[in-house]
Design a protein around this motif. Structure first.
Motif, PDB file in Angstrom:
ATOM      1  N   ALA A  13      -2.178   4.495   8.163  1.00 28.77           N
ATOM      2  CA  ALA A  13      -1.260   5.002   7.146  1.00 28.77           C
ATOM      3  C   ALA A  13      -2.005   5.842   6.115  1.00 28.77           C
ATOM      4  O   ALA A  13      -1.521   6.903   5.692  1.00 28.77           O
ATOM      5  CB  ALA A  13      -0.545   3.834   6.465  1.00 28.77           C
ATOM      6  N   GLY A  14      -3.208   5.405   5.739  1.00 28.07           N
ATOM      7  CA  GLY A  14      -3.971   6.175   4.754  1.00 28.07           C
ATOM      8  C   GLY A  14      -4.374   7.542   5.262  1.00 28.07           C
ATOM      9  O   GLY A  14      -4.278   8.542   4.541  1.00 28.07           O
ATOM     10  N   ILE A  15      -4.812   7.628   6.518  1.00 29.56           N
ATOM     11  CA  ILE A  15      -5.250   8.918   7.070  1.00 29.56           C
ATOM     12  C   ILE A  15      -4.063   9.853   7.284  1.00 29.56           C
ATOM     13  O   ILE A  15      -4.136  11.055   6.986  1.00 29.56           O
ATOM     14  CB  ILE A  15      -6.005   8.687   8.389  1.00 29.56           C
ATOM     15  CG1 ILE A  15      -7.261   7.860   8.129  1.00 29.56           C
ATOM     16  CG2 ILE A  15      -6.380  10.016   9.039  1.00 29.56           C
ATOM     17  CD1 ILE A  15      -8.040   7.519   9.378  1.00 29.56           C
ATOM     18  N   VAL A  55       4.560   8.324   8.066  1.00 28.55           N
ATOM     19  CA  VAL A  55       3.863   7.104   8.470  1.00 28.55           C
ATOM     20  C   VAL A  55       4.604   6.364   9.583  1.00 28.55           C
ATOM     21  O   VAL A  55       3.993   5.992  10.593  1.00 28.55           O
ATOM     22  CB  VAL A  55       3.625   6.191   7.248  1.00 28.55           C
ATOM     23  CG1 VAL A  55       3.000   4.873   7.682  1.00 28.55           C
ATOM     24  CG2 VAL A  55       2.737   6.896   6.232  1.00 28.55           C
ATOM     25  N   ALA A  82       0.825  -1.206   0.000  1.00 28.98           N
ATOM     26  CA  ALA A  82       0.000   0.000   0.000  1.00 28.98           C
ATOM     27  C   ALA A  82       0.860   1.259   0.000  1.00 28.98           C
ATOM     28  O   ALA A  82       0.599   2.207  -0.756  1.00 28.98           O
ATOM     29  CB  ALA A  82      -0.926  -0.016   1.219  1.00 28.98           C
ATOM     30  N   LEU A  83       1.900   1.272   0.829  1.00 29.00           N
ATOM     31  CA  LEU A  83       2.781   2.438   0.874  1.00 29.00           C
ATOM     32  C   LEU A  83       3.529   2.616  -0.445  1.00 29.00           C
ATOM     33  O   LEU A  83       3.729   3.747  -0.908  1.00 29.00           O
ATOM     34  CB  LEU A  83       3.771   2.296   2.034  1.00 29.00           C
ATOM     35  CG  LEU A  83       3.157   2.325   3.442  1.00 29.00           C
ATOM     36  CD1 LEU A  83       4.230   2.107   4.493  1.00 29.00           C
ATOM     37  CD2 LEU A  83       2.428   3.641   3.689  1.00 29.00           C
ATOM     38  N   VAL A  96       1.118   4.085  -2.993  1.00 25.67           N
ATOM     39  CA  VAL A  96       0.895   5.504  -2.683  1.00 25.67           C
ATOM     40  C   VAL A  96       2.084   6.342  -3.125  1.00 25.67           C
ATOM     41  O   VAL A  96       1.927   7.435  -3.696  1.00 25.67           O
ATOM     42  CB  VAL A  96       0.621   5.666  -1.173  1.00 25.67           C
ATOM     43  CG1 VAL A  96       0.639   7.141  -0.788  1.00 25.67           C
ATOM     44  CG2 VAL A  96      -0.721   5.054  -0.807  1.00 25.67           C
ATOM     45  N   VAL A 105      -1.184   9.844   5.701  1.00 30.55           N
ATOM     46  CA  VAL A 105      -0.732  10.290   4.378  1.00 30.55           C
ATOM     47  C   VAL A 105      -1.652  11.381   3.845  1.00 30.55           C
ATOM     48  O   VAL A 105      -1.188  12.368   3.243  1.00 30.55           O
ATOM     49  CB  VAL A 105      -0.673   9.094   3.414  1.00 30.55           C
ATOM     50  CG1 VAL A 105      -0.576   9.565   1.969  1.00 30.55           C
ATOM     51  CG2 VAL A 105       0.514   8.206   3.750  1.00 30.55           C
ATOM     52  N   ASN A 106      -2.936  11.240   4.052  1.00 30.54           N
ATOM     53  CA  ASN A 106      -3.887  12.245   3.575  1.00 30.54           C
ATOM     54  C   ASN A 106      -3.639  13.598   4.243  1.00 30.54           C
ATOM     55  O   ASN A 106      -3.649  14.647   3.571  1.00 30.54           O
ATOM     56  CB  ASN A 106      -5.311  11.773   3.854  1.00 30.54           C
ATOM     57  CG  ASN A 106      -6.357  12.766   3.376  1.00 30.54           C
ATOM     58  OD1 ASN A 106      -6.515  12.996   2.188  1.00 30.54           O
ATOM     59  ND2 ASN A 106      -7.068  13.369   4.318  1.00 30.54           N
ATOM     60  N   ILE A 140      -2.811  -0.207   8.658  1.00 32.14           N
ATOM     61  CA  ILE A 140      -3.037   0.108   7.239  1.00 32.14           C
ATOM     62  C   ILE A 140      -3.984   1.302   7.099  1.00 32.14           C
ATOM     63  O   ILE A 140      -3.749   2.223   6.302  1.00 32.14           O
ATOM     64  CB  ILE A 140      -3.596  -1.131   6.510  1.00 32.14           C
ATOM     65  CG1 ILE A 140      -2.549  -2.254   6.490  1.00 32.14           C
ATOM     66  CG2 ILE A 140      -3.999  -0.779   5.082  1.00 32.14           C
ATOM     67  CD1 ILE A 140      -3.053  -3.550   5.910  1.00 32.14           C
ATOM     68  N   MET A 141      -5.066   1.315   7.876  1.00 29.97           N
ATOM     69  CA  MET A 141      -5.991   2.454   7.841  1.00 29.97           C
ATOM     70  C   MET A 141      -5.321   3.713   8.363  1.00 29.97           C
ATOM     71  O   MET A 141      -5.550   4.819   7.829  1.00 29.97           O
ATOM     72  CB  MET A 141      -7.225   2.119   8.673  1.00 29.97           C
ATOM     73  CG  MET A 141      -8.028   0.936   8.151  1.00 29.97           C
ATOM     74  SD  MET A 141      -9.352   0.447   9.275  1.00 29.97           S
ATOM     75  CE  MET A 141     -10.342   1.923   9.269  1.00 29.97           C
TER      76      MET A 141
END
Length: 304
Positions: free
Chosen positions: A205-207, A175, A150-151, A154, A209-210, A202-203
């Motif tokens: 990391a998404g937030i 992250v 995922a990283l 991205v 990064v956002n 994992i969730m």
């Protein structure tokens, strides 16, 4: 003896199967329900070995004389497994247990395997784990691969969008520092490194990064307008503070009841919520302090 009486091993085995288990000869339909008709000897007539030995067999040919089962077979009671289990094409005996909830699965399995190492086994026997602990290890490995994938995806998408490697690197470096929160809080809470924890990472990391994208993108926008890098960082932090706080606090307070274990069945996803709450709370410092610092370090030629 069986051949002299006109019987084969298959005939004897079929007769015993009819006597003990029976065979389905037809079916009976009653309305919308279907029942099998099984033909066998009455169970009340087969309660002892003597009654089984008295089972009648009929040989082949014209003179089908009746003989008892004990005339052609010896019947005795022996211990035998109800079912034969195999794993990796080898016979095995499965030993299972249930957790009391006082300790994690990884700790219990490690202690059990350590004690079994001192067990003297006969030749040809070995002990290995093929249950929940093996599944847990495979899940951890797969979760790590998914997090890394995922990283990487991205990073690739941001590198294409920014047409640069510096800004995506700044965003992704936030992250690991955001994961410091769960690394500190989860051991204090006694939460093991389980599959929900990996899903929470994992969730998280998404937030994170956002939030970093929101800040870095606005810094670049101010720089394109001719503002100095230090002034752009200060103004971007001031203007993007509210969106970052709103994103973080709404998620934290939304997951707070689940992280506290409120409600029936919340224990399953409680580690995920605890990971998210700890990580997002710590990510405020990451987004507002670390990301601007990294941006300033990785743009030395543009400092002003």
């Amino acid at each position: 003896r069986a051949a002299q009486l006109g019987l084969t091993v298959e005939d004897i085995g079929t007769a015993v199967q009819f006597a003990l288990d029976g065979r389905i000869a037809s079916d009976f339909i009653d309305g919308d329900r279907k029942f099998d008709i099984r033909v066998r000897l009455a169970a009340a007539n087969l309660t002892t070995i003597n009654e089984l030995e008295a089972t009648l067999l009929f040989g082949a040919g014209e003179n089908r004389s009746a003989v008892h089962l004990n005339d052609v077979a010896t019947i005795e009671m022996i211990a035998a497994p109800v079912e034969i289990l195999r794993d990796q094409q080898q016979r095995m005996v499965s030993i299972t247990g249930s957790l009391t909830g006082e300790r994690a699965l990884s700790e219990v399995s490690a202690d059990a395997l350590e004690r079994l190492d001192a067990l003297q086994l006969p030749t040809g026997y070995r002990v290995y784990d093929a249950g929940s602990f093996a599944t847990l290890k495979e899940g951890r490995k797969m979760s790590g691969i998914l997090l890394g994938l995922a990283l990487f995806l991205v990073f690739v998408v941001m590198a294409v969008q920014y047409e640069s490697l510096r800004d995506p690197l700044i965003i992704l470096l936030s992250v690991p520092f955001a994961a410091t929160g769960p690394a500190i809080v989860l051991p204090l809470l006694g939460a093991p490194l389980s599959m929900p924890v990996w899903l929470g990472l994992i969730m998280l990391a998404g937030i994170v990064v956002n939030n970093a994208i929101v800040l870095v993108e606005y810094i670049n926008l101010l720089r394109d307008q001719g503002m100095a890098v230090r002034a752009a960082i200060a103004n971007a932090g001031r203007l993007r503070l509210r969106p970052i706080l709103m994103t973080t606090l709404t998620t934290v307070f939304g997951l707070l009841p689940l992280s506290l274990g409120l409600g029936e069945g919340s224990e399953m996803l409680q580690p995920l919520a605890q990971t998210m709450v700890a990580g997002l709370s710590f990510s405020l410092l990451v987004s507002l302090l670390l990301v601007p610092t990294l941006y300033l370090w990785l743009h030395p030629a543009r400092r002003a």
